[in-house]
Motif scaffolding. Structure first.
Motif, mmCIF file in Angstrom:
data_model
loop_
_atom_site.group_PDB
_atom_site.id
_atom_site.type_symbol
_atom_site.label_atom_id
_atom_site.label_comp_id
_atom_site.label_asym_id
_atom_site.label_seq_id
_atom_site.Cartn_x
_atom_site.Cartn_y
_atom_site.Cartn_z
ATOM 1 N N THR A 2 1.105 -1.304 0.055
ATOM 2 C CA THR A 2 -0.021 0.089 -0.032
ATOM 3 C C THR A 2 1.010 1.146 -0.035
ATOM 4 O OG1 THR A 2 -0.109 -0.073 2.419
ATOM 5 C CG2 THR A 2 -1.769 -1.223 1.471
ATOM 6 N N ALA A 21 0.658 -7.695 -14.205
ATOM 7 C CA ALA A 21 -0.117 -8.037 -12.865
ATOM 8 C C ALA A 21 0.538 -7.417 -11.768
ATOM 9 C CB ALA A 21 -0.064 -9.642 -12.685
ATOM 10 N N PHE A 22 1.737 -7.314 -11.877
ATOM 11 C CA PHE A 22 2.635 -6.637 -10.612
ATOM 12 C C PHE A 22 2.201 -5.105 -10.777
ATOM 13 C CE2 PHE A 22 6.221 -3.710 -9.386
ATOM 14 C CZ PHE A 22 6.052 -4.428 -8.156
ATOM 15 N N GLU A 24 -0.663 -3.714 -11.968
ATOM 16 C CA GLU A 24 -2.015 -3.666 -11.539
ATOM 17 C C GLU A 24 -2.172 -3.700 -10.082
ATOM 18 O OE1 GLU A 24 -4.523 -6.415 -13.419
ATOM 19 O OE2 GLU A 24 -4.022 -5.876 -15.597
ATOM 20 N N GLN A 25 -1.311 -4.537 -9.148
ATOM 21 C CA GLN A 25 -1.335 -4.497 -7.850
ATOM 22 C C GLN A 25 -0.809 -3.396 -7.212
ATOM 23 O OE1 GLN A 25 1.350 -8.005 -7.014
ATOM 24 N NE2 GLN A 25 -0.032 -9.387 -7.643
ATOM 25 N N LEU A 26 0.093 -2.772 -7.913
ATOM 26 C CA LEU A 26 0.632 -1.456 -7.186
ATOM 27 C C LEU A 26 -0.406 -0.419 -7.616
ATOM 28 C CD1 LEU A 26 4.242 -1.107 -9.006
ATOM 29 C CD2 LEU A 26 3.727 -1.528 -6.509
ATOM 30 N N THR A 28 -3.823 -0.794 -7.780
ATOM 31 C CA THR A 28 -4.809 -1.239 -6.715
ATOM 32 C C THR A 28 -4.447 -0.952 -5.263
ATOM 33 O OG1 THR A 28 -5.491 -2.691 -8.189
ATOM 34 C CG2 THR A 28 -6.426 -3.157 -5.781
ATOM 35 N N ALA A 29 -3.185 -1.226 -5.121
ATOM 36 C CA ALA A 29 -2.736 -0.810 -3.481
ATOM 37 C C ALA A 29 -2.827 0.581 -3.169
ATOM 38 C CB ALA A 29 -1.420 -1.590 -3.266
ATOM 39 N N ARG A 34 -8.982 3.989 -10.261
ATOM 40 C CA ARG A 34 -7.867 3.397 -11.216
ATOM 41 C C ARG A 34 -8.368 3.696 -12.594
ATOM 42 N NH1 ARG A 34 -9.512 -2.228 -8.672
ATOM 43 N NH2 ARG A 34 -9.538 -1.631 -6.599
ATOM 44 N N GLN A 57 -11.428 -9.400 -16.471
ATOM 45 C CA GLN A 57 -10.375 -9.586 -15.064
ATOM 46 C C GLN A 57 -10.118 -8.499 -14.335
ATOM 47 O OE1 GLN A 57 -6.734 -11.235 -16.837
ATOM 48 N NE2 GLN A 57 -7.565 -13.395 -16.794
ATOM 49 N N ARG A 58 -10.040 -7.259 -14.812
ATOM 50 C CA ARG A 58 -9.816 -6.173 -14.246
ATOM 51 C C ARG A 58 -11.191 -5.650 -13.425
ATOM 52 N NH1 ARG A 58 -6.989 -4.903 -18.636
ATOM 53 N NH2 ARG A 58 -8.646 -3.448 -19.559
ATOM 54 N N TRP A 62 -11.910 -0.430 -12.443
ATOM 55 C CA TRP A 62 -11.054 0.211 -13.416
ATOM 56 C C TRP A 62 -11.867 1.140 -14.692
ATOM 57 C CZ3 TRP A 62 -5.524 -0.070 -13.266
ATOM 58 C CH2 TRP A 62 -5.031 -1.132 -12.354
#
Length: 179
Positions: A2, A21-22, A24-26, A28-29, A34, A57-58, A62
């Motif tokens: 986060t 994917a990485f 997207e995690q950044l 989202t956190a 988004r 998937q998103r 988003w």
């Protein structure tokens, strides 16, 4: 993870390395709204299916903006409260190469737009220089242009992460502190 993101982050890696994917995690956190700026064009059924799968998937959290060529205009529409993911610089560059545009001029426009963007931006890009030397002039021109673009993005970014086999490795800066 986060925390807040720096103004510009570059996530680079090979095909299917886990970089998107990485990234997207950044995004989202951050807990911020988004925005996903997509540069892919659906030239065939496989690509149309891939794009549809990624959208599903998103999910609805988003906002997706399609910008296969005019990425600077898409960046100019972002709000300061958002976190932005550009996926990816490689397809954007490919689109300009195939349109026979001045790649150096387009890269300069992109860098200026990234610097001016009011929201933090993560740019995903492919590392194309680790393979064999391509056997044709167009592919060599693309590989060289991609390498130059990645260098310019990395020079401007406050955070640069490479992803290999799903594992992130920080090359510049530091990841947001986990809370």
């Amino acid at each position: 993870m986060t925390g807040s993101l720096p103004p510009l982050t570059l996530v680079v890696g090979g095909a299917r390395s886990g970089k998107s994917a990485f990234a997207e995690q950044l995004v989202t956190a951050t807990g911020r709204p988004r925005r996903y700026i997509a540069t892919a064009e659906a030239w065939d059924d496989e690509m149309r299916d891939r794009i549809a799968r990624h959208l599903a998937q998103r999910g609805a959290a988003w906002t997706t903006v399609e910008a296969p060529l005019d990425l600077p205009a898409a960046l100019a529409t972002t709000r300061p409260d958002e976190s932005v993911l550009v996926d990816c610089a490689t397809l954007w560059l490919t689109n300009h190469l195939l349109a026979d545009h001045d790649l150096a001029a387009e890269a300069a426009r992109l860098i200026a737009a990234l610097v001016a963007c009011p929201a933090p931006v993560i740019v995903v890009s492919n590392e194309t220089g680790w393979g064999i030397v391509p056997d044709n002039a167009l592919a060599r021109r693309f590989r060289d242009a991609q390498g130059r673009l990645n260098q310019r993005l990395a020079a401007e970014a406050q955070l640069v992460v490479t992803v290999i086999a799903g594992l992130p490795l920080v090359l510049k800066g530091s990841l947001p502190d986990p809370k």
